[in-house]
Write a protein that holds these residues in place. Structure first.
Motif, PDB file in Angstrom:
ATOM      1  N   TYR A  93      65.732  22.438  30.945  1.00  0.00           N
ATOM      2  CA  TYR A  93      65.881  23.743  31.586  1.00  0.00           C
ATOM      3  C   TYR A  93      67.011  24.578  30.976  1.00  0.00           C
ATOM      4  O   TYR A  93      67.225  25.714  31.371  1.00  0.00           O
ATOM      5  N   PHE A 101      51.099  23.912  28.472  1.00  0.00           N
ATOM      6  CA  PHE A 101      50.611  22.544  28.574  1.00  0.00           C
ATOM      7  C   PHE A 101      49.096  22.502  28.425  1.00  0.00           C
ATOM      8  O   PHE A 101      48.408  23.491  28.645  1.00  0.00           O
ATOM      9  N   ASN A 103      46.894  21.084  30.333  1.00  0.00           N
ATOM     10  CA  ASN A 103      46.161  21.397  31.570  1.00  0.00           C
ATOM     11  C   ASN A 103      46.739  22.646  32.241  1.00  0.00           C
ATOM     12  O   ASN A 103      46.571  22.839  33.434  1.00  0.00           O
ATOM     13  N   ALA A 105      49.207  23.557  33.757  1.00  0.00           N
ATOM     14  CA  ALA A 105      50.319  23.293  34.670  1.00  0.00           C
ATOM     15  C   ALA A 105      50.765  24.552  35.417  1.00  0.00           C
ATOM     16  O   ALA A 105      51.955  24.817  35.554  1.00  0.00           O
ATOM     17  N   LEU A 106      49.800  25.315  35.920  1.00  0.00           N
ATOM     18  CA  LEU A 106      50.153  26.467  36.765  1.00  0.00           C
ATOM     19  C   LEU A 106      50.471  25.946  38.164  1.00  0.00           C
ATOM     20  O   LEU A 106      49.870  24.983  38.625  1.00  0.00           O
ATOM     21  N   PHE A 107      51.432  26.592  38.829  1.00  0.00           N
ATOM     22  CA  PHE A 107      51.801  26.153  40.175  1.00  0.00           C
ATOM     23  C   PHE A 107      50.708  26.590  41.153  1.00  0.00           C
ATOM     24  O   PHE A 107      50.483  27.777  41.344  1.00  0.00           O
ATOM     25  N   PRO A 108      50.022  25.626  41.790  1.00  0.00           N
ATOM     26  CA  PRO A 108      48.868  25.998  42.615  1.00  0.00           C
ATOM     27  C   PRO A 108      49.244  26.775  43.875  1.00  0.00           C
ATOM     28  O   PRO A 108      48.408  27.475  44.431  1.00  0.00           O
ATOM     29  N   HIS A 109      50.503  26.649  44.322  1.00  0.00           N
ATOM     30  CA  HIS A 109      50.897  27.317  45.564  1.00  0.00           C
ATOM     31  C   HIS A 109      51.448  28.713  45.318  1.00  0.00           C
ATOM     32  O   HIS A 109      51.851  29.389  46.260  1.00  0.00           O
ATOM     33  N   PHE A 118      58.026  33.084  37.565  1.00  0.00           N
ATOM     34  CA  PHE A 118      58.824  31.877  37.839  1.00  0.00           C
ATOM     35  C   PHE A 118      60.025  31.711  36.900  1.00  0.00           C
ATOM     36  O   PHE A 118      61.160  31.568  37.363  1.00  0.00           O
ATOM     37  N   PRO A 119      59.816  31.759  35.572  1.00  0.00           N
ATOM     38  CA  PRO A 119      60.977  31.573  34.688  1.00  0.00           C
ATOM     39  C   PRO A 119      62.017  32.679  34.841  1.00  0.00           C
ATOM     40  O   PRO A 119      63.212  32.434  34.661  1.00  0.00           O
ATOM     41  N   LYS A 121      62.694  34.238  37.689  1.00  0.00           N
ATOM     42  CA  LYS A 121      63.393  33.961  38.938  1.00  0.00           C
ATOM     43  C   LYS A 121      64.491  32.911  38.708  1.00  0.00           C
ATOM     44  O   LYS A 121      65.600  33.028  39.222  1.00  0.00           O
ATOM     45  N   GLN A 122      64.150  31.875  37.919  1.00  0.00           N
ATOM     46  CA  GLN A 122      65.139  30.825  37.640  1.00  0.00           C
ATOM     47  C   GLN A 122      66.335  31.394  36.899  1.00  0.00           C
ATOM     48  O   GLN A 122      67.434  30.873  36.982  1.00  0.00           O
ATOM     49  N   ARG A 123      66.109  32.481  36.150  1.00  0.00           N
ATOM     50  CA  ARG A 123      67.184  33.069  35.363  1.00  0.00           C
ATOM     51  C   ARG A 123      67.886  34.197  36.106  1.00  0.00           C
ATOM     52  O   ARG A 123      68.699  34.917  35.526  1.00  0.00           O
ATOM     53  N   ARG A 166      53.261  33.172  31.183  1.00  0.00           N
ATOM     54  CA  ARG A 166      54.417  32.565  31.834  1.00  0.00           C
ATOM     55  C   ARG A 166      55.390  31.992  30.801  1.00  0.00           C
ATOM     56  O   ARG A 166      56.596  31.995  30.995  1.00  0.00           O
ATOM     57  N   ALA A 167      54.828  31.494  29.693  1.00  0.00           N
ATOM     58  CA  ALA A 167      55.671  30.852  28.679  1.00  0.00           C
ATOM     59  C   ALA A 167      56.411  31.866  27.817  1.00  0.00           C
ATOM     60  O   ALA A 167      57.395  31.520  27.177  1.00  0.00           O
TER      61      ALA A 167
END
Lengths: 377, 298
Positions: A93, A101, A103, A105-109, A118-119, A121-123, A166-167
């Protein structure tokens, strides 16, 4: 954008928009009893802004290498430097690397918008700016207006685009992709291959792409690192690998190859003369094999022709007498299985044409091909 | 229960084209369940109905038994204690159980061992476990002896026969019901999501907050409901280790039965049953929890 949060990996000697990655003698052994090395001394210089593909069969160590660059696996030995700075001790991180990825790897929720944001927000990117960047990223992958949907409401191809958005939304200097098109059907895969190339050109960042699909690797990459048994078998441009394979593995793994056993009889500059099935065959050879040494020559099926055909220039030098053992008409081309004197099988692919005579099984013929298309491996 | 039966019967119906108007294949799941259904009907459903009838038909048709509850101080205090105990026990199980569930899912070679440790008390009778707690929490029990030896107290303190003892023992007994659904939900989280979060810049704590916790909510909901509803009807443990004045609804019911006060006992039972059903009904309507029911049953 440069001041955005945890930008650990991006602060080295920086050139261009893409990161440079240096792998030095990278090794990975999983701590199982007498386990083989999954990655065994990989050294690779990935240039800034390059589209590099790691190509190899499953178990060749390509995914493990990628996971070590991303930080999900710790190397047993060796070093990984991004922009000249070692990242081995850095958790994933903090590396600031984009990753797609297999598959998705999207967040299903989370909705598409929340996934892409998402990335950011983390930043700690403020909400208003986040919305703007997310919209831009969705635009980039041709999915504007899909923000409110959930991943399960999208097709595989759309999910894959969201994963790419997202990436790259946080403008990483390096994007890693682990067989991102593996789960899609052929048609879609080909479309997305072109889109990946366009994306690479637009963003100008470094792409490291992992696949077992040689066609995909040839179509998309600036350079390909062919992996086998945890080692790099050869690195080069798609043309290099196809026309001048360094070894038997690369010749066999990329495209189709004929392998002819031969004995070295002499050298002319950097051309080796070898005896094969009673004929003298000339081949390109970087080294200087000793006379009498047993070697293997390789050549591509589509570079071979029947010697009695029509030739545009000088007829090629390499010739061999064969018997046709199998003839298959496959629309755009004919595929012949041939047998040389003592039983070596040779495949020949000839473009189909109404003016070219089709050969019958059992027919004797002479085939010819050029020295430049013959490599000693 | 219908959620469990339906997919199987649907699959059967789809795989064969329907020829006769009545498809016997559809009846197979029902026939297989029939012995148990009949057993449940005779020995469970009928007595429950009889009990419910008694609460409104003793000695004649009347709602007076329910009406008296409205200003029955004993009932109201008992009801409050029951709810209070159940909430405390459920929260205790959640706080203690969630980390254990995470440990169980993360542990690789240790997982079977942890699972046995969780399930071992599960295979022991509630009665035995409650006796064990009486021994541990008693005036000269292990807990008091340990506290005395450590010099934290001067003389034995009263733990046994207090609400605290009930809560400690009930948390211990109900923990597996909380841990297992949560572990099940955690196990279903795709590990690549956690990697993705980390790769996208999320610290382990942020990943827990934003990915693991929301995706395990179905298990938390299932575990919480299961624990709470089971706690509502607990009898043996509060009766054995709880305080003489801290009576729960199930203890009150047993007391009334002992005194052959059938109508009052039946009315209290109906209230307990209604409370549990009401909680389940409300929970199903909460967003996410309804899904939890379906996923946990699959």
């Amino acid at each position: 954008m440069t001041g955005m949060g945890t930008n650990g990996a991006g602060s080295g000697p920086v050139s261009g928009r893409g990161a440079s990655v240096t792998l030095s003698n990278l090794e990975k052994t999983y701590d199982r009893a007498n386990a083989a090395k999954a990655v065994d001394g990989v050294s690779l210089d990935i240039r800034s802004g390059e589209f590099l593909t790691m190509l190899g069969p499953s178990g060749s160590g390509k995914t493990t290498t990628l996971m070590m660059i991303a930080g999900f696996e710790t190397p047993t030995a060796g070093d990984i430097a991004i922009d000249g700075k070692s990242v081995v001790a850095m958790p994933p991180y903090r590396r600031n690397i984009g990753m797609v990825f297999q598959n998705y790897a999207l967040f299903p929720h989370l909705t598409v918008e929340e996934n892409v944001g998402f990335p950011l927000k983390q930043r700690g990117v403020p909400k208003a700016e986040r919305a703007k960047l997310v919209a831009e990223a969705l635009e980039l992958v041709h999915l504007p207006g899909y923000g409110a949907r959930y991943p399960r409401q999208l097709s595989g191809g759309q999910q894959q685009r969201v994963a790419v958005a997202r990436a790259v939304v946080f403008r990483p200097r390096l994007l890693l992709m682990d067989e991102p098109l593996g789960a899609l059907d052929k048609q879609l895969r080909e479309n997305l291959q072109l889109e990946m190339r366009r994306l690479h050109a637009d963003l100008g960042i470094t792409f490291i792409y992992v696949t077992h699909d040689q066609e995909e690797a040839l179509t998309m990459s600036d350079r390909i690192a062919v992996m086998n048994d945890g080692k790099v078998a050869q690195v080069g441009s798609p043309e290099d690998l196809y026309d001048r394979p360094d070894n038997r593995f690369v010749a066999g793994f990329i495209g189709e190859s004929n392998f002819l056993p031969a004995v070295v009889r002499g050298m002319e500059d950097n051309i080796v003369i070898a005896e094969c099935e009673g004929a003298l065959i000339r081949a390109l050879c970087p080294g200087r094999p000793a006379s009498g040494e047993k070697v293997t020559l390789t050549t591509r099926p589509e570079r071979l022709r029947f010697a009695d055909g029509v030739w545009a220039g000088t007829p090629p030098q390499n010739r061999l007498s064969v018997t046709v053992t199998e003839a298959v008409f496959a629309g755009e081309r004919c595929r012949y299985m041939l047998q040389a004197g003592d039983g070596t099988s040779i495949v020949l692919k000839e473009p189909s044409s109404a003016t070219i005579r089709r050969r019958a099984v059992g027919e004797r013929a002479e085939i010819a091909w050029s020295v430049a298309d013959t490599i000693l491996v | 229960m219908s959620e469990v039966v339906q997919p199987a019967s649907l699959a059967l119906a789809v795989s064969r084209p329907k020829t006769s108007p009545f498809d016997w294949r559809r009846a197979v799941p029902l026939l297989l369940a029939a012995p148990l259904l009949i057993y449940m009907l005779v020995f469970y459903a009928l007595p429950v109905v009889a009990m419910l009838l008694r609460s409104v038909n003793d000695p004649t048709w009347t709602l007076s038994h329910y009406a008296t509850l409205l200003d029955d101080v004993v009932f109201q205090k008992t009801f409050w204690i029951t709810i209070n105990t159940s909430v405390t026990v459920t929260l205790g199980c959640l706080i203690l159980g969630y980390p254990v569930a995470m440990g169980l899912v993360r542990a690789k070679s240790m997982a079977p061992f942890i699972l046995v440790v969780i399930l071992l008390p599960f295979w022991t009778s509630v009665l035995v476990r409650s006796y064990a707690w009486m021994v541990l929490l008693g005036r000269h029990g292990l807990v008091n002896e340990a506290l005395l030896a450590l010099g934290m107290i001067d003389r034995p303190i009263r733990i046994l026969n207090t609400p605290l003892a009930t809560q400690i023992a009930m948390i211990h007994i109900l923990l597996p019901y909380m841990i297992l659904p949560i572990a099940n939900a955690l196990r279903q989280i795709d590990p690549s999501l956690i990697r993705a979060a980390s790769g996208l810049g999320s610290t382990p704590f942020m990943t827990f907050r934003q990915v693991i916790l929301p995706l395990s909510m179905s298990g938390v909901a299932a575990g919480t409901l299961l624990t709470f509803v089971l706690a509502l009807g607990f009898y043996i443990t509060p009766a054995m280790v709880g305080g003489p004045r801290d009576i729960t609804l199930s203890m009150l019911i047993a007391q009334q039965v002992d005194q052959l006060n059938w109508a009052y006992a039946a009315t209290l039972s109906a209230v307990l049953l209604a409370t549990a059903l009401a909680i389940l009904a409300v929970a199903r309507k909460l967003p996410g929890v309804g899904n939890a029911f379906r996923t946990s049953m699959r």
